[in-house]
Design a protein around this motif. Structure first.
Motif, PDB file in Angstrom:
ATOM      1  N   TRP A 134     -49.347  22.267   6.908  1.00  0.00           N
ATOM      2  CA  TRP A 134     -48.008  22.023   7.636  1.00  0.00           C
ATOM      3  C   TRP A 134     -48.010  20.514   7.784  1.00  0.00           C
ATOM      4  O   TRP A 134     -49.102  19.802   7.272  1.00  0.00           O
ATOM      5  CB  TRP A 134     -48.287  22.406   9.196  1.00  0.00           C
ATOM      6  CG  TRP A 134     -48.257  23.706   9.411  1.00  0.00           C
ATOM      7  CD1 TRP A 134     -47.889  24.597   8.755  1.00  0.00           C
ATOM      8  CD2 TRP A 134     -48.489  24.517  10.610  1.00  0.00           C
ATOM      9  NE1 TRP A 134     -47.769  26.082   9.227  1.00  0.00           N
ATOM     10  CE2 TRP A 134     -48.012  25.703  10.550  1.00  0.00           C
ATOM     11  CE3 TRP A 134     -49.076  23.847  11.996  1.00  0.00           C
ATOM     12  CZ2 TRP A 134     -48.220  26.831  11.698  1.00  0.00           C
ATOM     13  CZ3 TRP A 134     -48.901  24.595  13.085  1.00  0.00           C
ATOM     14  CH2 TRP A 134     -48.613  25.918  12.985  1.00  0.00           C
ATOM     15  N   LYS A 135     -46.856  20.237   7.942  1.00  0.00           N
ATOM     16  CA  LYS A 135     -46.550  18.574   8.179  1.00  0.00           C
ATOM     17  C   LYS A 135     -46.362  18.427   9.751  1.00  0.00           C
ATOM     18  O   LYS A 135     -45.484  19.575  10.287  1.00  0.00           O
ATOM     19  CB  LYS A 135     -45.271  18.315   7.353  1.00  0.00           C
ATOM     20  CG  LYS A 135     -45.472  18.192   6.026  1.00  0.00           C
ATOM     21  CD  LYS A 135     -44.234  17.836   5.287  1.00  0.00           C
ATOM     22  CE  LYS A 135     -44.450  17.861   3.889  1.00  0.00           C
ATOM     23  NZ  LYS A 135     -43.240  17.410   2.971  1.00  0.00           N
ATOM     24  N   GLU A 163     -38.549  19.271  18.585  1.00  0.00           N
ATOM     25  CA  GLU A 163     -38.426  17.759  18.133  1.00  0.00           C
ATOM     26  C   GLU A 163     -38.813  17.738  16.529  1.00  0.00           C
ATOM     27  O   GLU A 163     -38.631  17.339  15.781  1.00  0.00           O
ATOM     28  CB  GLU A 163     -39.175  16.581  18.997  1.00  0.00           C
ATOM     29  CG  GLU A 163     -39.092  15.472  18.394  1.00  0.00           C
ATOM     30  CD  GLU A 163     -39.743  14.257  19.234  1.00  0.00           C
ATOM     31  OE1 GLU A 163     -39.983  13.134  18.713  1.00  0.00           O
ATOM     32  OE2 GLU A 163     -39.957  14.668  20.479  1.00  0.00           O
ATOM     33  N   LYS A 165     -39.191  20.325  14.770  1.00  0.00           N
ATOM     34  CA  LYS A 165     -38.190  21.092  14.100  1.00  0.00           C
ATOM     35  C   LYS A 165     -37.099  20.370  13.531  1.00  0.00           C
ATOM     36  O   LYS A 165     -36.599  20.296  12.351  1.00  0.00           O
ATOM     37  CB  LYS A 165     -37.697  22.340  14.705  1.00  0.00           C
ATOM     38  CG  LYS A 165     -36.751  23.248  13.952  1.00  0.00           C
ATOM     39  CD  LYS A 165     -36.617  24.630  14.544  1.00  0.00           C
ATOM     40  CE  LYS A 165     -35.427  25.560  13.898  1.00  0.00           C
ATOM     41  NZ  LYS A 165     -35.126  26.710  14.556  1.00  0.00           N
ATOM     42  N   ALA A 166     -36.536  19.650  14.340  1.00  0.00           N
ATOM     43  CA  ALA A 166     -35.367  18.412  14.332  1.00  0.00           C
ATOM     44  C   ALA A 166     -35.797  17.546  13.318  1.00  0.00           C
ATOM     45  O   ALA A 166     -34.939  17.009  12.387  1.00  0.00           O
ATOM     46  CB  ALA A 166     -34.849  17.801  15.501  1.00  0.00           C
ATOM     47  N   ARG A 167     -36.997  17.190  12.822  1.00  0.00           N
ATOM     48  CA  ARG A 167     -37.190  16.067  12.221  1.00  0.00           C
ATOM     49  C   ARG A 167     -37.910  16.407  10.960  1.00  0.00           C
ATOM     50  O   ARG A 167     -38.372  16.112   9.978  1.00  0.00           O
ATOM     51  CB  ARG A 167     -38.478  15.128  12.858  1.00  0.00           C
ATOM     52  CG  ARG A 167     -37.809  14.495  13.881  1.00  0.00           C
ATOM     53  CD  ARG A 167     -38.977  13.803  14.917  1.00  0.00           C
ATOM     54  NE  ARG A 167     -39.587  12.792  13.869  1.00  0.00           N
ATOM     55  CZ  ARG A 167     -40.736  12.092  14.765  1.00  0.00           C
ATOM     56  NH1 ARG A 167     -40.616  12.057  15.928  1.00  0.00           N
ATOM     57  NH2 ARG A 167     -41.386  11.221  13.860  1.00  0.00           N
ATOM     58  N   GLY A 168     -37.757  17.949  10.855  1.00  0.00           N
ATOM     59  CA  GLY A 168     -37.879  18.663   9.468  1.00  0.00           C
ATOM     60  C   GLY A 168     -39.590  18.946   9.038  1.00  0.00           C
ATOM     61  O   GLY A 168     -39.818  18.923   8.062  1.00  0.00           O
ATOM     62  N   VAL A 169     -40.538  19.050  10.298  1.00  0.00           N
ATOM     63  CA  VAL A 169     -41.499  19.188  10.051  1.00  0.00           C
ATOM     64  C   VAL A 169     -42.025  20.630  10.691  1.00  0.00           C
ATOM     65  O   VAL A 169     -41.233  21.111  11.463  1.00  0.00           O
ATOM     66  CB  VAL A 169     -42.720  18.165  10.360  1.00  0.00           C
ATOM     67  CG1 VAL A 169     -42.352  16.753   9.758  1.00  0.00           C
ATOM     68  CG2 VAL A 169     -42.278  17.753  11.897  1.00  0.00           C
ATOM     69  N   ASN A 170     -43.242  20.956  10.777  1.00  0.00           N
ATOM     70  CA  ASN A 170     -43.732  22.194  11.424  1.00  0.00           C
ATOM     71  C   ASN A 170     -44.240  22.379  12.709  1.00  0.00           C
ATOM     72  O   ASN A 170     -44.039  23.376  13.391  1.00  0.00           O
ATOM     73  CB  ASN A 170     -44.980  22.832  10.366  1.00  0.00           C
ATOM     74  CG  ASN A 170     -44.806  22.912   9.162  1.00  0.00           C
ATOM     75  OD1 ASN A 170     -44.953  22.246   8.144  1.00  0.00           O
ATOM     76  ND2 ASN A 170     -43.896  24.132   8.427  1.00  0.00           N
TER      77      ASN A 170
END
Length: 286
Positions: A134-135, A163, A165-170
């Protein structure tokens, strides 16, 4: 296909299940919950989840409506009725419906509301993210101070998750006074040298059932464990990082706030702990 769910003693199609609009779980988030994983149609660490449920109820001065055996029977019935091989059983107990809305909750004796349902998740143990990791990002921890009680007050963790999810991480790790408390729905760990580091139990974090099992297995495997707080900077400079939860089991973390952890790949400690956890939990499943 419509699921069969459980509401206050009845097994119903999900589209026929109802709870009063005056239920304090709906009006006040006055309730607690547990999520038990299912692998091969069996429950993982069921006893641990029920012990924590009863502790949460006691901390909120709420009556426990069912016996351990009754909880187990409903879980098994739902697994059978919904043909669940791999997935989850969600259990929620609220203070119920004492009448009109009031901040003061009623004395003991009000019948709690009990709701349970299943979620099918084929291949739950074979999550491909366990191979890539995960990131995560860090966000300020703005929750109330009794995170050790597993309440249904999940708005802020949901906002933090969105937040991320909006920043493209897990996911997100929550930070208070410069130290990581936990993830939005999981406990947080780093590995430095041969030592697994995770925050000590207190009112600040959930007393994770998976956490307890993983630390026990780590000790049995002669891995060194240190229970203390750590910073995001320390995590970014660790050799490995990971999280644990009932649904993610042991999930490696390879990036924190854009910085790679270690070599940016899934580490050996997290991988081994996931293997041990799944193997031991399958053996003990009920």
């Amino acid at each position: 296909m419509t699921r069969t769910v459980y509401v206050n003693g009845d097994y119903l199609p999900e589209d026929q299940a109802t709870v009063s609009i005056f239920d304090r779980g709906f009006l006040m988030s006055d309730g607690v919950y547990e999520v038990v994983s299912v692998l091969d149609s069996k429950l993982l660490d069921f006893g641990g989840h029920i012990v924590r449920l009863k502790r949460s109820l006691a901390e909120l001065q709420m009556d426990n409506p069912l016996s351990d055996d009754e909880y187990l029977d409903v879980h098994r019935q739902l697994i059978e009725k919904n043909d669940i091989t791999d997935g989850l059983v969600y259990l929620q107990v609220t203070r119920g419906n004492p009448g009109d809305r009031d901040f003061a909750f009623p004395p003991a004796g009000t019948r709690p509301t009990v709701v349970m349902f299943t979620q099918s998740n084929p291949g739950l143990a074979d999550n491909p993210a366990a191979k890539t990791g995960w990131k995560i990002i860090s966000v300020e921890d703005l929750r109330w101070g009794r995170r050790d009680i597993k309440t249904v007050q999940l708005l802020y963790p949901s906002l933090a998750k969105m937040e991320a999810k909006a920043r493209g991480v897990n996911d997100a790790w929550l930070v208070e006074d410069g130290k990581v408390t936990e993830g939005t729905s999981n406990n947080a760990y780093i590995v430095k040298g041969n030592t697994i580091i995770t925050r000590a139990l207190s009112n600040d974090i959930l007393h994770g059932i998976t956490r307890a099992a993983v630390l026990r297995f780590a000790n049995e495997a002669q891995m060194k464990v240190e229970e203390r707080s750590f910073t995001i900077d320390e995590a970014q400079n660790a050799d490995e990082a990971f999280v644990t939860s009932a649904s993610a089991f042991v999930m490696p973390v390879v990036e924190i706030d854009g910085a790679a952890v270690g070599d940016g790949k899934v580490g050996a400690v997290a991988t081994r702990l996931r293997e041990i956890y799944l193997d031991e939990m399958r053996k003990a499943a009920v």
